[in-house]
Scaffold this motif. Sequence first.
Motif, PDB file in Angstrom:
ATOM      1  N   ALA A   8       0.844  -1.267   0.028  1.00  0.00           N
ATOM      2  CA  ALA A   8      -0.098   0.070  -0.139  1.00  0.00           C
ATOM      3  C   ALA A   8       0.739   1.342  -0.030  1.00  0.00           C
ATOM      4  N   PRO A   9       0.754   2.051  -0.867  1.00  0.00           N
ATOM      5  CA  PRO A   9       1.502   3.512  -1.048  1.00  0.00           C
ATOM      6  C   PRO A   9       0.790   4.348   0.039  1.00  0.00           C
ATOM      7  N   ALA A  10       1.841   5.280   0.617  1.00  0.00           N
ATOM      8  CA  ALA A  10       1.227   6.135   1.597  1.00  0.00           C
ATOM      9  C   ALA A  10       0.307   7.282   1.078  1.00  0.00           C
ATOM     10  N   SER A  11      -1.016   7.549   1.815  1.00  0.00           N
ATOM     11  CA  SER A  11      -1.570   8.677   1.424  1.00  0.00           C
ATOM     12  C   SER A  11      -1.501   9.892   2.232  1.00  0.00           C
ATOM     13  N   THR A  12      -1.813  10.962   1.529  1.00  0.00           N
ATOM     14  CA  THR A  12      -1.615  12.145   2.320  1.00  0.00           C
ATOM     15  C   THR A  12      -2.870  12.480   3.039  1.00  0.00           C
ATOM     16  N   TYR A  13      -2.885  12.721   4.472  1.00  0.00           N
ATOM     17  CA  TYR A  13      -4.156  13.079   5.261  1.00  0.00           C
ATOM     18  C   TYR A  13      -3.651  14.454   5.971  1.00  0.00           C
ATOM     19  N   MET A  14      -4.564  15.121   6.374  1.00  0.00           N
ATOM     20  CA  MET A  14      -4.388  16.337   6.942  1.00  0.00           C
ATOM     21  C   MET A  14      -3.476  16.700   8.071  1.00  0.00           C
ATOM     22  N   PHE A  15      -3.169  15.412   8.831  1.00  0.00           N
ATOM     23  CA  PHE A  15      -2.518  15.679  10.272  1.00  0.00           C
ATOM     24  C   PHE A  15      -1.621  14.273  10.161  1.00  0.00           C
ATOM     25  N   ASP A  16      -0.463  14.634  10.649  1.00  0.00           N
ATOM     26  CA  ASP A  16       0.677  13.607  10.596  1.00  0.00           C
ATOM     27  C   ASP A  16       0.649  13.046  11.845  1.00  0.00           C
ATOM     28  N   ASN A  17       0.494  11.836  12.039  1.00  0.00           N
ATOM     29  CA  ASN A  17       0.886  11.086  13.290  1.00  0.00           C
ATOM     30  C   ASN A  17       2.384  11.205  13.884  1.00  0.00           C
ATOM     31  N   LEU A 176      -7.240  24.448   4.342  1.00  0.00           N
ATOM     32  CA  LEU A 176      -6.337  23.627   4.250  1.00  0.00           C
ATOM     33  C   LEU A 176      -6.720  22.084   3.896  1.00  0.00           C
ATOM     34  N   GLY A 177      -7.679  21.805   4.872  1.00  0.00           N
ATOM     35  CA  GLY A 177      -8.047  20.477   4.392  1.00  0.00           C
ATOM     36  C   GLY A 177      -8.622  20.242   3.042  1.00  0.00           C
ATOM     37  N   GLU A 178      -9.459  21.238   2.677  1.00  0.00           N
ATOM     38  CA  GLU A 178     -10.201  21.026   1.211  1.00  0.00           C
ATOM     39  C   GLU A 178      -9.283  21.170   0.268  1.00  0.00           C
ATOM     40  N   THR A 179      -8.077  22.144   0.366  1.00  0.00           N
ATOM     41  CA  THR A 179      -7.319  21.960  -0.660  1.00  0.00           C
ATOM     42  C   THR A 179      -6.517  20.687  -0.795  1.00  0.00           C
ATOM     43  N   GLY A 180      -6.320  20.006   0.465  1.00  0.00           N
ATOM     44  CA  GLY A 180      -5.787  18.509   0.388  1.00  0.00           C
ATOM     45  C   GLY A 180      -6.729  17.640  -0.047  1.00  0.00           C
ATOM     46  N   GLY A 181      -8.159  17.699  -0.526  1.00  0.00           N
ATOM     47  CA  GLY A 181      -8.891  17.061  -0.953  1.00  0.00           C
ATOM     48  C   GLY A 181     -10.053  16.593   0.098  1.00  0.00           C
ATOM     49  N   MET A 182     -10.241  17.032   1.263  1.00  0.00           N
ATOM     50  CA  MET A 182     -11.080  17.006   2.150  1.00  0.00           C
ATOM     51  C   MET A 182     -12.547  17.556   1.550  1.00  0.00           C
ATOM     52  N   ASP A 183     -13.626  16.627   1.920  1.00  0.00           N
ATOM     53  CA  ASP A 183     -14.955  17.403   1.561  1.00  0.00           C
ATOM     54  C   ASP A 183     -15.469  18.101   2.850  1.00  0.00           C
ATOM     55  N   SER A 184     -15.925  19.187   2.912  1.00  0.00           N
ATOM     56  CA  SER A 184     -16.587  19.716   4.200  1.00  0.00           C
ATOM     57  C   SER A 184     -18.126  19.468   4.294  1.00  0.00           C
ATOM     58  N   ARG A 185     -18.497  18.888   3.082  1.00  0.00           N
ATOM     59  CA  ARG A 185     -19.784  18.392   3.211  1.00  0.00           C
ATOM     60  C   ARG A 185     -20.393  16.843   3.104  1.00  0.00           C
ATOM     61  N   TRP A 186     -19.214  16.016   2.861  1.00  0.00           N
ATOM     62  CA  TRP A 186     -19.453  14.653   2.530  1.00  0.00           C
ATOM     63  C   TRP A 186     -20.365  14.040   3.777  1.00  0.00           C
TER      64      TRP A 186
END
Length: 271
Positions: A8-17, A176-186
């Motif tokens: 599995a390739p890494a995905s980019t999420y809003m926060f980094d663990n 920032l989240g939406e720029t990274g692909g987050m959907d605020s209305r999902w």
Amino acid sequence: MTSSDTTAPASTYMFDNDTTEAARQVQILADVLDDHTISVLESVEVPHDGRCLDLGAGAGTISTWMAGELVPAGHVDILDLNPRHIPTHDRTTVITGDVTTHEFTAAAYDLIHARLLLMHLADRDQVLARVAAALKPGGVLVVSDWETTHLDEMFVRGSAEVAAAFLAFQRALIGLGETGGMDSRWARRIPAAMTDAGLVGVTAQTFNRVWVGGSAGMLLHDCNSRQKQTELLAAGMTLEQLDTLRTAMTDPQVWAWHWPMHTAVGVRPAN
């Protein structure tokens, strides 16, 4: 027990663990949301010896609760891209992998839970459909995500200066989240997406509350502001605004709503 989904390739999420604030953040998230999540999970029918899957488990508090309370004679698999904050348990298996590429075993689980995960994925509908296919006939899917719209309606009590800093922070963070692909209305679409994936008996509810400064809901904003400080400054916030926000988040005279969490439950047809 641990295993690795090495393909599995890494995905980019809003926060980094891996950031210094991450351990604090995932625990605060648990403090904010676990009571709601547990109340929903307690309402579904799962065999005591059932097999569960927790996706993107954060601090692992729900995974551990499921292993100890929901399926005390069963087992819980945990799939997470970076599971470093998840504790070990004798009836959990941690799988390091990406939900967007992980090969789920068909009809394997009595319950699958995902919280604050799908809203961040560009192919969220497709992932949900694949996850639904991993349910046994009669198995249950529980999905929770925040709706991050109406940001100007969150602030309840505090000075005009604090209100302005709070709103500037919300707009910058969600941007920032939406720029990274987050959907605020999902989150509002989860019931429809579950139905489209073939699940039945779909129900949904919304959880929200007013938090006061010093409580977990407000401390989460402080924590998020520290994790994303560089990006927030680049988005136009100032250090003065961030300092104002952080001080206010510990002040019990400052109140604010959180983002509403929409939680949907769907069942894979028995036949």
